[in-house]
Design a protein around this motif. Structure first.
Motif, mmCIF file in Angstrom:
data_model
loop_
_atom_site.group_PDB
_atom_site.id
_atom_site.type_symbol
_atom_site.label_atom_id
_atom_site.label_comp_id
_atom_site.label_asym_id
_atom_site.label_seq_id
_atom_site.Cartn_x
_atom_site.Cartn_y
_atom_site.Cartn_z
ATOM 1 N N LEU A 50 -4.779 19.517 48.485
ATOM 2 C CA LEU A 50 -4.748 19.709 49.942
ATOM 3 C C LEU A 50 -3.436 20.349 50.385
ATOM 4 O O LEU A 50 -3.429 21.236 51.247
ATOM 5 C CB LEU A 50 -4.968 18.376 50.665
ATOM 6 C CG LEU A 50 -6.401 17.854 50.663
ATOM 7 C CD1 LEU A 50 -6.448 16.408 51.135
ATOM 8 C CD2 LEU A 50 -7.293 18.738 51.521
ATOM 9 N N GLU A 51 -2.340 19.914 49.792
ATOM 10 C CA GLU A 51 -1.038 20.482 50.148
ATOM 11 C C GLU A 51 -0.965 21.968 49.784
ATOM 12 O O GLU A 51 -0.517 22.794 50.589
ATOM 13 C CB GLU A 51 0.078 19.720 49.433
ATOM 14 C CG GLU A 51 1.467 20.238 49.743
ATOM 15 C CD GLU A 51 2.544 19.485 48.975
ATOM 16 O OE1 GLU A 51 3.592 20.097 48.719
ATOM 17 O OE2 GLU A 51 2.341 18.297 48.635
ATOM 18 N N LEU A 52 -1.423 22.311 48.594
ATOM 19 C CA LEU A 52 -1.377 23.708 48.164
ATOM 20 C C LEU A 52 -2.370 24.570 48.944
ATOM 21 O O LEU A 52 -2.100 25.738 49.230
ATOM 22 C CB LEU A 52 -1.623 23.803 46.659
ATOM 23 C CG LEU A 52 -0.511 23.155 45.822
ATOM 24 C CD1 LEU A 52 -0.899 23.114 44.355
ATOM 25 C CD2 LEU A 52 0.812 23.867 46.014
ATOM 26 N N THR A 53 -3.495 23.990 49.319
ATOM 27 C CA THR A 53 -4.469 24.711 50.136
ATOM 28 C C THR A 53 -3.906 24.950 51.536
ATOM 29 O O THR A 53 -4.098 26.024 52.109
ATOM 30 C CB THR A 53 -5.805 23.941 50.189
ATOM 31 O OG1 THR A 53 -6.299 23.787 48.856
ATOM 32 C CG2 THR A 53 -6.824 24.677 51.023
ATOM 33 N N ALA A 54 -3.207 23.973 52.063
ATOM 34 C CA ALA A 54 -2.535 24.164 53.358
ATOM 35 C C ALA A 54 -1.499 25.284 53.238
ATOM 36 O O ALA A 54 -1.288 26.049 54.187
ATOM 37 C CB ALA A 54 -1.886 22.864 53.816
ATOM 38 N N GLY A 55 -0.886 25.400 52.071
ATOM 39 C CA GLY A 55 0.055 26.498 51.825
ATOM 40 C C GLY A 55 -0.632 27.858 51.866
ATOM 41 O O GLY A 55 -0.056 28.834 52.342
ATOM 42 N N LEU A 56 -1.870 27.921 51.391
ATOM 43 C CA LEU A 56 -2.643 29.171 51.484
ATOM 44 C C LEU A 56 -2.871 29.535 52.953
ATOM 45 O O LEU A 56 -2.709 30.687 53.348
ATOM 46 C CB LEU A 56 -4.015 29.019 50.810
ATOM 47 C CG LEU A 56 -4.092 28.931 49.307
ATOM 48 C CD1 LEU A 56 -5.542 28.687 48.878
ATOM 49 C CD2 LEU A 56 -3.548 30.185 48.650
ATOM 50 N N ALA A 90 6.362 42.739 50.648
ATOM 51 C CA ALA A 90 6.786 41.358 50.901
ATOM 52 C C ALA A 90 5.585 40.490 51.286
ATOM 53 O O ALA A 90 5.490 39.320 50.882
ATOM 54 C CB ALA A 90 7.848 41.323 51.995
ATOM 55 N N MET A 91 4.653 41.055 52.046
ATOM 56 C CA MET A 91 3.434 40.320 52.408
ATOM 57 C C MET A 91 2.602 40.042 51.165
ATOM 58 O O MET A 91 2.082 38.924 51.000
ATOM 59 C CB MET A 91 2.626 41.105 53.440
ATOM 60 C CG MET A 91 3.286 41.185 54.793
ATOM 61 S SD MET A 91 2.291 42.205 55.918
ATOM 62 C CE MET A 91 3.584 43.006 56.867
ATOM 63 N N ASP A 92 2.473 41.041 50.284
ATOM 64 C CA ASP A 92 1.776 40.837 49.010
ATOM 65 C C ASP A 92 2.410 39.671 48.250
ATOM 66 O O ASP A 92 1.711 38.802 47.727
ATOM 67 C CB ASP A 92 1.863 42.084 48.123
ATOM 68 C CG ASP A 92 0.982 43.235 48.569
ATOM 69 O OD1 ASP A 92 0.025 43.010 49.336
ATOM 70 O OD2 ASP A 92 1.253 44.369 48.128
ATOM 71 N N ALA A 93 3.729 39.670 48.195
ATOM 72 C CA ALA A 93 4.458 38.633 47.453
ATOM 73 C C ALA A 93 4.253 37.248 48.069
ATOM 74 O O ALA A 93 4.107 36.255 47.340
ATOM 75 C CB ALA A 93 5.944 38.979 47.397
ATOM 76 N N THR A 94 4.230 37.177 49.380
ATOM 77 C CA THR A 94 3.993 35.899 50.065
ATOM 78 C C THR A 94 2.638 35.326 49.671
ATOM 79 O O THR A 94 2.514 34.137 49.347
ATOM 80 C CB THR A 94 4.062 36.091 51.598
ATOM 81 O OG1 THR A 94 5.390 36.476 51.950
ATOM 82 C CG2 THR A 94 3.670 34.834 52.353
ATOM 83 N N MET A 95 1.629 36.178 49.684
ATOM 84 C CA MET A 95 0.285 35.705 49.339
ATOM 85 C C MET A 95 0.186 35.354 47.861
ATOM 86 O O MET A 95 -0.444 34.350 47.493
ATOM 87 C CB MET A 95 -0.760 36.745 49.745
ATOM 88 C CG MET A 95 -0.880 36.884 51.259
ATOM 89 S SD MET A 95 -2.217 37.967 51.810
ATOM 90 C CE MET A 95 -1.617 39.578 51.283
ATOM 91 N N MET A 96 0.829 36.148 47.005
ATOM 92 C CA MET A 96 0.783 35.875 45.569
ATOM 93 C C MET A 96 1.453 34.545 45.249
ATOM 94 O O MET A 96 0.954 33.783 44.407
ATOM 95 C CB MET A 96 1.445 37.015 44.789
ATOM 96 C CG MET A 96 1.274 36.888 43.311
ATOM 97 S SD MET A 96 -0.492 36.803 42.911
ATOM 98 C CE MET A 96 -0.458 36.894 41.177
ATOM 99 N N ALA A 97 2.547 34.244 45.912
ATOM 100 C CA ALA A 97 3.241 32.970 45.676
ATOM 101 C C ALA A 97 2.338 31.789 46.032
ATOM 102 O O ALA A 97 2.306 30.781 45.312
ATOM 103 C CB ALA A 97 4.540 32.923 46.472
ATOM 104 N N ALA A 98 1.606 31.911 47.125
ATOM 105 C CA ALA A 98 0.703 30.828 47.534
ATOM 106 C C ALA A 98 -0.426 30.642 46.522
ATOM 107 O O ALA A 98 -0.788 29.514 46.182
ATOM 108 C CB ALA A 98 0.143 31.107 48.931
ATOM 109 N N VAL A 99 -0.979 31.730 46.027
ATOM 110 C CA VAL A 99 -2.051 31.646 45.038
ATOM 111 C C VAL A 99 -1.502 31.120 43.712
ATOM 112 O O VAL A 99 -2.145 30.295 43.049
ATOM 113 C CB VAL A 99 -2.756 33.004 44.857
ATOM 114 C CG1 VAL A 99 -3.754 32.957 43.702
ATOM 115 C CG2 VAL A 99 -3.458 33.404 46.144
ATOM 116 N N ALA A 100 -0.324 31.557 43.332
ATOM 117 C CA ALA A 100 0.281 31.092 42.078
ATOM 118 C C ALA A 100 0.488 29.577 42.116
ATOM 119 O O ALA A 100 0.260 28.889 41.115
ATOM 120 C CB ALA A 100 1.606 31.809 41.829
#
Length: 152
Positions: A50-56, A90-100
C-alpha cells in the motif's frame, strides 16, 4: 539538422508519452489501492504494498503537475526544447523510481507465493501492473530520447 516542425512533433510525442505513462500509473495505483486492502496477504506485505502503491499515485500526480507547468511555459515560449528534454527526462526518472520501488514488494510476494499459494493472486495483480507501467515507461523514455537526439 532537424526542422522546427520535426522538433515540435517530437516534443509533442514526448509529452504525450509521458502523459500516457503518468495516466497509466494513476490508473494502476488506483486499482491496486482498491484491491490490496482485501487481498489475502500478510499485514506486513499489505502495508508495504500500500505504501509503495501510494508512491506510484504520488509520482503520477507530481509528473502530471510538472507536465502541465512545462506545457504552459512552452505555450508562453518561456521554455526551450533543450530545457524541455531535461525536464521530461526528470519526469521519466521520477516515474521509474516509483516503479523500481514497487518491484521490491513484487519480489517479496513472489517468494511468499512460492511458499503459500494464497499469495499468488496478489502477486499476479502486482506483476501485471508492473508490466503495464514498464511498457509505458519504455515508451516515454524512448520518446524523450528521440527528442534529445535531434540536432539543432
Amino acid at each position: 539538422m532537424a526542422s522546427d516542425k520535426t522538433r515540435r512533433n517530437l516534443l509533442r510525442a514526448a509529452i504525450a508519452a509521458i502523459r500516457h505513462c503518468a495516466d497509466a500509473m494513476e490508473a494502476q495505483a488506483t486499482s491496486l489501492l482498491e484491491a490490496l486492502p482485501t487481498a489475502a496477504i500478510s499485514e506486513a506485505l499489505r502495508a508495504n504494498a500500500l505504501e509503495l502503491t501510494a508512491g506510484l499515485k504520488d509520482a503520477s500526480g507530481r509528473v502530471t503537475f510538472e507536465l502541465a507547468l512545462l506545457q504552459a511555459e512552452l505555450a508562453d515560449q518561456k521554455a526551450v526544447a533543450a530545457t524541455a528534454v531535461k525536464r521530461l527526462s526528470a519526469m521519466d526518472a521520477t516515474m521509474m523510481a516509483a516503479v523500481a520501488a514497487l518491484t521490491d514488494v513484487v519480489d517479496q510476494l513472489e517468494a511468499a507465493a512460492e511458499r503459500d499459494e494464497q499469495y499468488e493472486p496478489v502477486f499476479v495483480l502486482l506483476i501485471e501492473a508492473t508490466g503495464v507501467l514498464l511498457q509505458a515507461l519504455g515508451e516515454a523514455r524512448a520518446a524523450t530520447e528521440a527528442l534529445g537526439a535531434v540536432k539543432r
